[in-house]
Design an enzyme around this catalytic site. Sequence first.
Site, PDB file in Angstrom:
ATOM      1  N   LYS A 161       7.021   0.362 -13.339  1.00  0.00           N
ATOM      2  CA  LYS A 161       8.325  -0.233 -13.047  1.00  0.00           C
ATOM      3  C   LYS A 161       8.660  -1.250 -14.131  1.00  0.00           C
ATOM      4  O   LYS A 161       7.865  -2.121 -14.444  1.00  0.00           O
ATOM      5  CB  LYS A 161       8.319  -0.918 -11.680  1.00  0.00           C
ATOM      6  CG  LYS A 161       9.616  -1.667 -11.377  1.00  0.00           C
ATOM      7  CD  LYS A 161       9.765  -2.001  -9.917  1.00  0.00           C
ATOM      8  CE  LYS A 161       8.748  -3.000  -9.417  1.00  0.00           C
ATOM      9  NZ  LYS A 161       8.908  -3.265  -7.969  1.00  0.00           N
ATOM     10  N   ASP A 210      -4.222  -5.901  -6.278  1.00  0.00           N
ATOM     11  CA  ASP A 210      -3.043  -6.747  -6.078  1.00  0.00           C
ATOM     12  C   ASP A 210      -3.505  -8.175  -5.821  1.00  0.00           C
ATOM     13  O   ASP A 210      -4.594  -8.400  -5.270  1.00  0.00           O
ATOM     14  CB  ASP A 210      -2.190  -6.250  -4.904  1.00  0.00           C
ATOM     15  CG  ASP A 210      -0.754  -6.768  -4.977  1.00  0.00           C
ATOM     16  OD1 ASP A 210       0.160  -5.944  -5.180  1.00  0.00           O
ATOM     17  OD2 ASP A 210      -0.535  -7.992  -4.848  1.00  0.00           O
ATOM     18  N   GLY A 214       0.775  -1.239   0.000  1.00  0.00           N
ATOM     19  CA  GLY A 214       0.000   0.000   0.000  1.00  0.00           C
ATOM     20  C   GLY A 214       0.802   1.282   0.000  1.00  0.00           C
ATOM     21  O   GLY A 214       0.224   2.361   0.114  1.00  0.00           O
ATOM     22  N   ASP A 242      -5.794 -11.551  -9.029  1.00  0.00           N
ATOM     23  CA  ASP A 242      -4.768 -11.575 -10.070  1.00  0.00           C
ATOM     24  C   ASP A 242      -5.367 -10.993 -11.341  1.00  0.00           C
ATOM     25  O   ASP A 242      -6.171 -11.639 -12.005  1.00  0.00           O
ATOM     26  CB  ASP A 242      -4.314 -13.020 -10.284  1.00  0.00           C
ATOM     27  CG  ASP A 242      -3.167 -13.137 -11.273  1.00  0.00           C
ATOM     28  OD1 ASP A 242      -2.869 -12.139 -11.962  1.00  0.00           O
ATOM     29  OD2 ASP A 242      -2.573 -14.229 -11.361  1.00  0.00           O
TER      30      ASP A 242
END
Length: 209
Positions: free
Chosen positions: A164, A83, A63, A99
């Site tokens: 990312k 998540d 979080g 998922d």
Amino acid sequence: MSAKKRTASSARWMQEHFDDHYVKLAQKRGLRSRAAFKLEEIQQKDHLIRQGMTVVDLGAAPGGWSQVAVKLAGDNGKVIACDILPMDPIVGVDFLQGDFREENVLNALLDRVGEDKVDVVLSDMAPNMSGSDGVDQPRAMYLVELALEMCHQVLAPNGCFAVKVFQGEGFDEYIKSVKQAFKTVKTRKPDSSRARSREVYLVATGYKL
């Protein structure tokens, strides 16, 4: 990677973790992870999130990014997080556990977003690392491809994307894909990102598809 090497690597990571300046600072500030500082650094440079915006946070647990995002978006903003791992509630964050590679979870996430487009898509997702680049890199690239696909589904014109990405096979091709969809794409390596990590963050603004 042998079990012995994996154990040694895990022990080194644990030692680095507990000695880490950002880990200690996160604990002091009540932040759930050191990753929060990565988003703070990106925000300071690129000003992605403003008051009243709607943000989707992929790979949100535990979080840290959601904490930063909900503060920046303010009371009139909206943060939708997802998540595969559980996440303790955060005031102002609508969290979906599942998922999102699975169609039913993706559809549930899209239902949370609703008909209105979102302003920012964030992704700090990473696969469970096996220690084998031949396994880990394709898994990581698959996740970032899914994050970009999420942008195509929910992002408003001129929206922003921060993701990312691990440098390696598929990295250059992925940057090209992101550049096709956004007016400006920058590569960031926040100070809070461990130097030996291959991770970088692509910060894309001006969604144009």
